[in-house]
Write a protein that holds these residues in place. Structure first.
Motif, PDB file in Angstrom:
ATOM      1  N   TRP A  54       0.846  -1.190   0.000  1.00 14.75           N
ATOM      2  CA  TRP A  54       0.000   0.000   0.000  1.00 14.75           C
ATOM      3  C   TRP A  54       0.883   1.243   0.000  1.00 14.75           C
ATOM      4  O   TRP A  54       1.874   1.302   0.715  1.00 14.75           O
ATOM      5  N   VAL A  55       0.524   2.227  -0.794  1.00 17.58           N
ATOM      6  CA  VAL A  55       1.239   3.504  -0.806  1.00 17.58           C
ATOM      7  C   VAL A  55       0.219   4.620  -0.670  1.00 17.58           C
ATOM      8  O   VAL A  55      -0.944   4.466  -1.021  1.00 17.58           O
ATOM      9  N   THR A  56       0.677   5.725  -0.134  1.00 20.69           N
ATOM     10  CA  THR A  56      -0.184   6.904  -0.013  1.00 20.69           C
ATOM     11  C   THR A  56       0.069   7.795  -1.216  1.00 20.69           C
ATOM     12  O   THR A  56       1.196   8.188  -1.484  1.00 20.69           O
ATOM     13  N   VAL A  57      -0.979   8.088  -1.952  1.00 22.59           N
ATOM     14  CA  VAL A  57      -0.875   8.927  -3.147  1.00 22.59           C
ATOM     15  C   VAL A  57      -1.244  10.360  -2.780  1.00 22.59           C
ATOM     16  O   VAL A  57      -1.820  10.609  -1.717  1.00 22.59           O
ATOM     17  N   PRO A  58      -0.901  11.328  -3.649  1.00 23.95           N
ATOM     18  CA  PRO A  58      -1.281  12.718  -3.352  1.00 23.95           C
ATOM     19  C   PRO A  58      -2.771  12.822  -3.030  1.00 23.95           C
ATOM     20  O   PRO A  58      -3.596  12.200  -3.678  1.00 23.95           O
ATOM     21  N   GLN A  97      -4.943   9.461  -0.196  1.00 20.06           N
ATOM     22  CA  GLN A  97      -5.618   8.190  -0.414  1.00 20.06           C
ATOM     23  C   GLN A  97      -4.606   7.051  -0.489  1.00 20.06           C
ATOM     24  O   GLN A  97      -3.463   7.245  -0.873  1.00 20.06           O
ATOM     25  N   GLN A  98      -5.049   5.853  -0.119  1.00 19.19           N
ATOM     26  CA  GLN A  98      -4.215   4.660  -0.191  1.00 19.19           C
ATOM     27  C   GLN A  98      -4.434   3.967  -1.541  1.00 19.19           C
ATOM     28  O   GLN A  98      -5.539   3.907  -2.049  1.00 19.19           O
ATOM     29  N   SER A  99      -3.341   3.464  -2.112  1.00 17.59           N
ATOM     30  CA  SER A  99      -3.407   2.762  -3.388  1.00 17.59           C
ATOM     31  C   SER A  99      -2.533   1.521  -3.305  1.00 17.59           C
ATOM     32  O   SER A  99      -1.437   1.563  -2.741  1.00 17.59           O
ATOM     33  N   HIS A 115      -0.073  -1.052  -4.888  1.00 19.36           N
ATOM     34  CA  HIS A 115       0.868  -1.157  -5.997  1.00 19.36           C
ATOM     35  C   HIS A 115       1.541  -2.529  -5.950  1.00 19.36           C
ATOM     36  O   HIS A 115       2.015  -2.946  -4.902  1.00 19.36           O
TER      37      HIS A 115
END
Length: 83
Positions: free
Chosen positions: A49-53, A56-58, A60
């Motif tokens: 999981w990564v935090t995008v601008p 929000q969590q996305s 990858h």
């Protein structure tokens, strides 16, 4: 399955290939007269999981290269490749 074509709309049209739009993509890189096309498959390996601008969590996951092709625009135009 979706088909991708490489074209300049006047002198050539070449089928790059087909993809399963849910799991695969084509990535195009242009350098001068050369176009490199890489077919990628999205897997479930090494997902995180990564935090995008915007905060929000996305999710990858790693991708694998299935195929790579290189095209010369000048050669395509000279050969008038139509598929």
């Amino acid at each position: 399955m979706d088909a991708d074509y490489l074209t300049d709309f006047t002198s050539f049209r070449v089928k790059v290939g087909t993809v399963d739009a849910e799991h695969e993509d084509f990535v195009y890189t242009c350098r001068g007269d050369t176009i490199q096309v890489v077919k990628l498959v999205h897997g479930v390996k090494n997902c995180h999981w990564v935090t995008v601008p915007g905060g929000q969590q996305s999710l990858h996951c790693d991708t694998d290269t299935i195929e790579s092709k290189t095209y010369s625009v000048q050669a395509l135009r000279r050969n008038e490749a139509i598929e």
